[in-house]
Design a protein around this motif. Structure first.
Motif, PDB file in Angstrom:
ATOM      1  N   VAL A 198      -1.780  53.274  -1.060  1.00 49.88           N
ATOM      2  CA  VAL A 198      -1.987  52.480  -2.268  1.00 49.88           C
ATOM      3  C   VAL A 198      -3.081  53.140  -3.098  1.00 49.88           C
ATOM      4  O   VAL A 198      -4.178  53.404  -2.596  1.00 49.88           O
ATOM      5  N   TRP A 233      -5.672  52.648  -5.870  1.00 48.10           N
ATOM      6  CA  TRP A 233      -6.355  51.497  -6.475  1.00 48.10           C
ATOM      7  C   TRP A 233      -6.604  51.735  -7.958  1.00 48.10           C
ATOM      8  O   TRP A 233      -6.971  52.852  -8.362  1.00 48.10           O
ATOM      9  N   ALA A 237      -3.718  50.864   2.978  1.00 42.30           N
ATOM     10  CA  ALA A 237      -4.339  50.053   1.918  1.00 42.30           C
ATOM     11  C   ALA A 237      -5.831  50.015   2.210  1.00 42.30           C
ATOM     12  O   ALA A 237      -6.379  49.019   2.676  1.00 42.30           O
ATOM     13  N   ASP A 295      -5.409  48.238   6.453  1.00 41.41           N
ATOM     14  CA  ASP A 295      -6.777  48.685   6.223  1.00 41.41           C
ATOM     15  C   ASP A 295      -7.229  49.509   7.427  1.00 41.41           C
ATOM     16  O   ASP A 295      -6.637  49.435   8.511  1.00 41.41           O
ATOM     17  N   LEU A 312      -2.070  44.944  -4.410  1.00 40.41           N
ATOM     18  CA  LEU A 312      -1.066  44.909  -3.357  1.00 40.41           C
ATOM     19  C   LEU A 312       0.160  44.102  -3.783  1.00 40.41           C
ATOM     20  O   LEU A 312       1.295  44.478  -3.463  1.00 40.41           O
ATOM     21  N   LYS A 372      -8.549  43.925  -3.723  1.00 39.43           N
ATOM     22  CA  LYS A 372      -7.278  44.574  -3.397  1.00 39.43           C
ATOM     23  C   LYS A 372      -6.061  43.708  -3.717  1.00 39.43           C
ATOM     24  O   LYS A 372      -4.944  44.221  -3.829  1.00 39.43           O
ATOM     25  N   ARG A 426       2.065  46.371  -6.008  1.00 39.46           N
ATOM     26  CA  ARG A 426       2.745  47.428  -5.247  1.00 39.46           C
ATOM     27  C   ARG A 426       3.983  46.869  -4.537  1.00 39.46           C
ATOM     28  O   ARG A 426       5.026  47.527  -4.488  1.00 39.46           O
ATOM     29  N   TRP A 433      -0.256  42.025   5.056  1.00 41.94           N
ATOM     30  CA  TRP A 433      -1.492  42.729   4.730  1.00 41.94           C
ATOM     31  C   TRP A 433      -2.473  42.457   5.861  1.00 41.94           C
ATOM     32  O   TRP A 433      -2.758  41.297   6.169  1.00 41.94           O
ATOM     33  N   PHE A 475       0.738  46.580   4.715  1.00 43.63           N
ATOM     34  CA  PHE A 475      -0.438  47.196   4.114  1.00 43.63           C
ATOM     35  C   PHE A 475      -1.564  47.165   5.146  1.00 43.63           C
ATOM     36  O   PHE A 475      -1.973  46.090   5.602  1.00 43.63           O
ATOM     37  N   ASP A 524      -6.230  43.101   7.177  1.00 47.53           N
ATOM     38  CA  ASP A 524      -7.542  43.459   6.647  1.00 47.53           C
ATOM     39  C   ASP A 524      -8.572  42.546   7.294  1.00 47.53           C
ATOM     40  O   ASP A 524      -8.213  41.486   7.825  1.00 47.53           O
TER      41      ASP A 524
END
Length: 215
Positions: free
Chosen positions: A135, A137, A112, A58, A159, A155, A162, A170, A56, A172
């Motif tokens: 993704v 939201w 994401a 960002d 996640l 988030k 998902r 992830w 995922f 981010d």
């Protein structure tokens, strides 16, 4: 030969029982292939695609750095931008070299980000990436308000939903230990929650962590 599927098995550990006239075999399909023989029962390989981890990703922070004290960043303009065609000036901070490095990771990339599908329109072409899953939201709810009070990122729940038990990383710039603890308690698969310094964006050290985890 009759084939019976064992009930209540996940996709990553699917069992089929094959009844043979002279013996009974338990055929197990997993991400690794093993054959174990014992008396009239054996474990044999079944060929199928392995489920790679999700990644995922960002955009703001990992791919578009911001917040440096100097406020200056290298820029990578497209031909249209050099020709004077207007676009979001922050997009020029996206280093195209991220594309091959992300593609080389043994993960399935998923946007994401609050850019939503605009990431496919504006970001992916700069990186040489194809259109990626996005993704979606959920609408804000009372749960989000409680999560905010608890320090859980908005988030995180989405996640984990998902991923649905599938291993995921992830990436981010806003991840905290609260998110790591929540995922550890609510996600049954492997997970890496990797915070990127938004002042720098993704750097060699970040890729090293992702490569090590995804082996």
């Amino acid at each position: 030969m009759a084939v019976h599927r064992a009930p209540d098995q996940g996709a990553e550990d699917e069992h089929s029982y094959v009844t043979h006239p002279t013996t009974q075999a338990r055929v197990v399909s997993t991400s690794q292939t093993r054959v174990v023989c014992r008396a009239n029962r054996y474990r044999a390989p079944m060929i199928g695609p392995a489920r790679r981890p999700l990644l995922f990703l960002d955009v703001d922070g990992p791919l578009i750095p911001f917040g440096a004290a100097s406020g200056r960043y290298p820029t990578f303009h497209t031909i249209s931008e050099l020709s004077g065609v207007g676009s979001n000036p922050l997009l020029a901070r996206i280093d195209p070299a991220h594309g091959p490095r992300l593609s080389a990771l043994p993960c399935d990339l998923v946007w994401a980000t609050t850019w939503m599908d605009d990431a496919n329109e504006c970001v992916a072409p700069r990186l040489g990436l194809p259109r990626l899953p996005v993704v979606i939201w959920p609408e804000p709810s009372d749960t989000d308000l409680q999560d905010e009070r608890d320090g859980l990122h908005w988030k995180t729940r989405a996640l984990v939903d998902r991923a649905a038990g599938r291993a995921f990383a992830w990436v981010d710039d806003e991840i905290t230990d609260v998110d790591r603890a929540w995922v550890s308690a609510h996600h049954r698969g492997r997970a890496l929650l990797h915070r990127v310094d938004p002042r720098c964006g993704l750097v060699d050290a970040d890729y090293a962590v992702l490569e090590e985890w995804s082996r």
